[in-house]
Design a protein around this motif. Structure first.
Motif, PDB file in Angstrom:
ATOM      1  N   ASP A  61       0.867  -1.173   0.000  1.00 18.99           N
ATOM      2  CA  ASP A  61       0.000   0.000   0.000  1.00 18.99           C
ATOM      3  C   ASP A  61       0.904   1.223   0.000  1.00 18.99           C
ATOM      4  O   ASP A  61       1.577   1.518   0.996  1.00 18.99           O
ATOM      5  N   LEU A  62       0.941   1.937  -1.102  1.00 13.24           N
ATOM      6  CA  LEU A  62       1.855   3.070  -1.234  1.00 13.24           C
ATOM      7  C   LEU A  62       1.483   4.235  -0.326  1.00 13.24           C
ATOM      8  O   LEU A  62       2.286   5.158  -0.156  1.00 13.24           O
ATOM      9  N   ALA A  63       0.298   4.187   0.270  1.00 13.54           N
ATOM     10  CA  ALA A  63      -0.059   5.213   1.245  1.00 13.54           C
ATOM     11  C   ALA A  63       0.729   5.050   2.538  1.00 13.54           C
ATOM     12  O   ALA A  63       0.884   6.003   3.305  1.00 13.54           O
ATOM     13  N   ASP A  64       1.237   3.849   2.781  1.00 12.58           N
ATOM     14  CA  ASP A  64       2.043   3.561   3.972  1.00 12.58           C
ATOM     15  C   ASP A  64       3.503   3.834   3.616  1.00 12.58           C
ATOM     16  O   ASP A  64       4.232   2.950   3.185  1.00 12.58           O
ATOM     17  N   THR A  65       3.940   5.050   3.792  1.00 11.41           N
ATOM     18  CA  THR A  65       5.268   5.445   3.335  1.00 11.41           C
ATOM     19  C   THR A  65       6.383   4.780   4.142  1.00 11.41           C
ATOM     20  O   THR A  65       7.491   4.599   3.632  1.00 11.41           O
ATOM     21  N   VAL A  66       6.096   4.410   5.380  1.00  5.61           N
ATOM     22  CA  VAL A  66       7.086   3.658   6.169  1.00  5.61           C
ATOM     23  C   VAL A  66       7.304   2.287   5.545  1.00  5.61           C
ATOM     24  O   VAL A  66       8.440   1.805   5.416  1.00  5.61           O
ATOM     25  N   LYS A  67       6.213   1.649   5.124  1.00  5.85           N
ATOM     26  CA  LYS A  67       6.305   0.349   4.457  1.00  5.85           C
ATOM     27  C   LYS A  67       7.031   0.478   3.122  1.00  5.85           C
ATOM     28  O   LYS A  67       7.826  -0.402   2.745  1.00  5.85           O
ATOM     29  N   VAL A  68       6.772   1.560   2.403  1.00  4.16           N
ATOM     30  CA  VAL A  68       7.445   1.778   1.120  1.00  4.16           C
ATOM     31  C   VAL A  68       8.954   1.817   1.321  1.00  4.16           C
ATOM     32  O   VAL A  68       9.718   1.169   0.593  1.00  4.16           O
ATOM     33  N   GLU A  69       9.401   2.553   2.323  1.00  2.00           N
ATOM     34  CA  GLU A  69      10.839   2.629   2.603  1.00  2.00           C
ATOM     35  C   GLU A  69      11.404   1.260   2.959  1.00  2.00           C
ATOM     36  O   GLU A  69      12.495   0.889   2.527  1.00  2.00           O
ATOM     37  N   GLN A  70      10.625   0.486   3.706  1.00  3.84           N
ATOM     38  CA  GLN A  70      11.072  -0.864   4.095  1.00  3.84           C
ATOM     39  C   GLN A  70      11.219  -1.759   2.867  1.00  3.84           C
ATOM     40  O   GLN A  70      12.223  -2.479   2.732  1.00  3.84           O
ATOM     41  N   VAL A  71      10.226  -1.719   1.976  1.00  8.43           N
ATOM     42  CA  VAL A  71      10.251  -2.589   0.811  1.00  8.43           C
ATOM     43  C   VAL A  71      11.391  -2.206  -0.132  1.00  8.43           C
ATOM     44  O   VAL A  71      12.018  -3.070  -0.747  1.00  8.43           O
ATOM     45  N   VAL A  72      11.685  -0.913  -0.238  1.00  7.15           N
ATOM     46  CA  VAL A  72      12.829  -0.494  -1.045  1.00  7.15           C
ATOM     47  C   VAL A  72      14.105  -1.125  -0.508  1.00  7.15           C
ATOM     48  O   VAL A  72      14.945  -1.633  -1.262  1.00  7.15           O
ATOM     49  N   GLY A  73      14.237  -1.136   0.816  1.00  6.80           N
ATOM     50  CA  GLY A  73      15.431  -1.704   1.433  1.00  6.80           C
ATOM     51  C   GLY A  73      15.557  -3.198   1.243  1.00  6.80           C
ATOM     52  O   GLY A  73      16.661  -3.752   1.373  1.00  6.80           O
ATOM     53  N   GLU A  74      14.444  -3.867   0.918  1.00  6.21           N
ATOM     54  CA  GLU A  74      14.456  -5.312   0.748  1.00  6.21           C
ATOM     55  C   GLU A  74      14.730  -5.740  -0.696  1.00  6.21           C
ATOM     56  O   GLU A  74      14.841  -6.936  -0.973  1.00  6.21           O
ATOM     57  N   LEU A  75      14.838  -4.795  -1.614  1.00  2.00           N
ATOM     58  CA  LEU A  75      15.121  -5.142  -3.008  1.00  2.00           C
ATOM     59  C   LEU A  75      16.484  -5.817  -3.106  1.00  2.00           C
ATOM     60  O   LEU A  75      17.476  -5.308  -2.577  1.00  2.00           O
ATOM     61  N   ASP A  76      16.536  -6.950  -3.799  1.00  2.00           N
ATOM     62  CA  ASP A  76      17.810  -7.650  -3.921  1.00  2.00           C
ATOM     63  C   ASP A  76      18.661  -7.129  -5.070  1.00  2.00           C
ATOM     64  O   ASP A  76      19.839  -7.476  -5.188  1.00  2.00           O
ATOM     65  N   GLN A  77      18.077  -6.305  -5.941  1.00  2.00           N
ATOM     66  CA  GLN A  77      18.821  -5.623  -6.986  1.00  2.00           C
ATOM     67  C   GLN A  77      18.415  -4.155  -6.986  1.00  2.00           C
ATOM     68  O   GLN A  77      17.271  -3.824  -6.687  1.00  2.00           O
ATOM     69  N   VAL A  78      19.345  -3.285  -7.328  1.00  2.00           N
ATOM     70  CA  VAL A  78      19.040  -1.857  -7.373  1.00  2.00           C
ATOM     71  C   VAL A  78      18.548  -1.496  -8.779  1.00  2.00           C
ATOM     72  O   VAL A  78      19.291  -1.655  -9.743  1.00  2.00           O
ATOM     73  N   PRO A  79      17.319  -1.019  -8.915  1.00  2.00           N
ATOM     74  CA  PRO A  79      16.814  -0.663 -10.249  1.00  2.00           C
ATOM     75  C   PRO A  79      17.544   0.541 -10.827  1.00  2.00           C
ATOM     76  O   PRO A  79      17.793   1.522 -10.114  1.00  2.00           O
ATOM     77  N   GLN A  80      17.879   0.437 -12.108  1.00  2.00           N
ATOM     78  CA  GLN A  80      18.395   1.608 -12.822  1.00  2.00           C
ATOM     79  C   GLN A  80      17.256   2.450 -13.391  1.00  2.00           C
ATOM     80  O   GLN A  80      17.436   3.628 -13.694  1.00  2.00           O
ATOM     81  N   ILE A  81      16.091   1.827 -13.548  1.00  2.00           N
ATOM     82  CA  ILE A  81      14.923   2.505 -14.095  1.00  2.00           C
ATOM     83  C   ILE A  81      13.809   2.458 -13.060  1.00  2.00           C
ATOM     84  O   ILE A  81      13.463   1.382 -12.570  1.00  2.00           O
ATOM     85  N   VAL A  82      13.271   3.611 -12.722  1.00  2.00           N
ATOM     86  CA  VAL A  82      12.175   3.699 -11.757  1.00  2.00           C
ATOM     87  C   VAL A  82      11.029   4.462 -12.407  1.00  2.00           C
ATOM     88  O   VAL A  82      11.227   5.570 -12.916  1.00  2.00           O
ATOM     89  N   VAL A  83       9.848   3.860 -12.400  1.00  2.00           N
ATOM     90  CA  VAL A  83       8.666   4.508 -12.976  1.00  2.00           C
ATOM     91  C   VAL A  83       7.588   4.583 -11.900  1.00  2.00           C
ATOM     92  O   VAL A  83       7.044   3.559 -11.474  1.00  2.00           O
ATOM     93  N   ASN A  84       7.309   5.779 -11.442  1.00  2.00           N
ATOM     94  CA  ASN A  84       6.239   5.991 -10.459  1.00  2.00           C
ATOM     95  C   ASN A  84       4.944   6.232 -11.224  1.00  2.00           C
ATOM     96  O   ASN A  84       4.655   7.352 -11.660  1.00  2.00           O
ATOM     97  N   ALA A  85       4.178   5.148 -11.401  1.00  3.98           N
ATOM     98  CA  ALA A  85       2.964   5.216 -12.216  1.00  3.98           C
ATOM     99  C   ALA A  85       1.686   5.089 -11.390  1.00  3.98           C
ATOM    100  O   ALA A  85       0.588   5.150 -11.947  1.00  3.98           O
TER     101      ALA A  85
END
Length: 254
Positions: A61-85
């Motif tokens: 749920d992108l409304a939960d910005t704390v969760k968003v930060e957590q999920v970013v930290g759990e990415l196993d690869q760093v995206p070179q392309i980010v699309v906020n759609a």
């Protein structure tokens, strides 16, 4: 953006991407276009599972910005392309928008994009790699429309975030925005239904009125927005930074 050994500058071979709102019509088209252009992995975030072949789905749920930060930290690869759609829309008189609803729209449409830009930007820059961040705004963010103050404010803010990010993340990362017009998705179906209810116009006539107001006399398709994303994500667009690209059939001319 990883340099490709392919001859076409629009190929994205070797790149990892992240797309928010990946389960929606526009998000699905964007993930498909990125994969078709050669992206190796696409992380797809949405409130429902957007996973499919080549798309690593994460329910968030992108409304939960704390969760968003957590999920970013759990990415196993760093995206070179980010699309906020991701985009949350509701048609309500400005006097009838509850404060919590206004804040939720801003969190989904704008604040989550800032958190992702900040956190992935840090990680990507630390690797010394090039990247491309693309924010899907709206013509509503350039020219306000009635009965959607939270949506308009969030999309206008996304354009501001784009311009700030273009300065803050340079020279390794470019940040641009796409401002779609009337795109044939479930969201625009809801917009047309809402306006028809207000005007009393039959639904099919209201749809024709929307289309006739566009110089090209038709709505844009999700695939056309996705094609613009691929261009901005490619090495061909390396010198485009901090721009807002209208993809609206000519409705906006400034």
């Amino acid at each position: 953006m990883t340099q490709s050994n392919q001859s076409s500058p629009f190929r994205l071979v070797g790149n990892v991407a992240l797309v928010t709102g990946a389960a929606g019509g526009m998000g699905k088209a964007i993930t498909a276009a990125l994969l078709a252009a050669g992206a190796t992995t696409v992380y797809g975030w949405d409130r429902i599972d957007a996973g499919s072949d080549g798309v690593v789905g994460t329910v968030v749920d992108l409304a939960d910005t704390v969760k968003v930060e957590q999920v970013v930290g759990e990415l196993d690869q760093v995206p070179q392309i980010v699309v906020n759609a991701a985009g949350l829309y509701a048609n309500r008189d400005g006097f009838d928008v509850p404060t919590d609803a206004f804040v939720r729209t801003l969190n989904v449409n704008l604040v989550s994009a800032f958190v992702i830009q900040r956190e992935i930007g840090r990680r990507l820059i630390s690797t010394g790699a090039h990247g491309s961040f693309i924010n899907i705004s709206s013509v509503a963010g350039r020219h306000a429309f009635p009965n959607q103050p939270d949506y308009v404010a969030s999309k206008a803010g996304l354009i501001g975030l784009t311009r700030a990010g273009a300065l803050d993340l340079s020279p390794l990362i470019t940040v641009n925005s796409i401002a779609p017009g009337t795109v044939a998705t479930a969201m625009i179906d809801q917009v047309i239904a809402d306006v028809a209810a207000q005007t009393g116009m039959p639904l099919d006539e209201q749809r024709k009125a929307f289309e006739s107001s566009i110089p090209t006399q038709r709505m844009q398709t999700p695939e056309e927005i996705a094609a613009a994303v691929v261009f901005l994500a490619s090495t061909a667009a390396r010198s485009i930074n901090g721009e807002v690209l209208n993809v609206d059939g000519g409705s906006t001319r400034d």
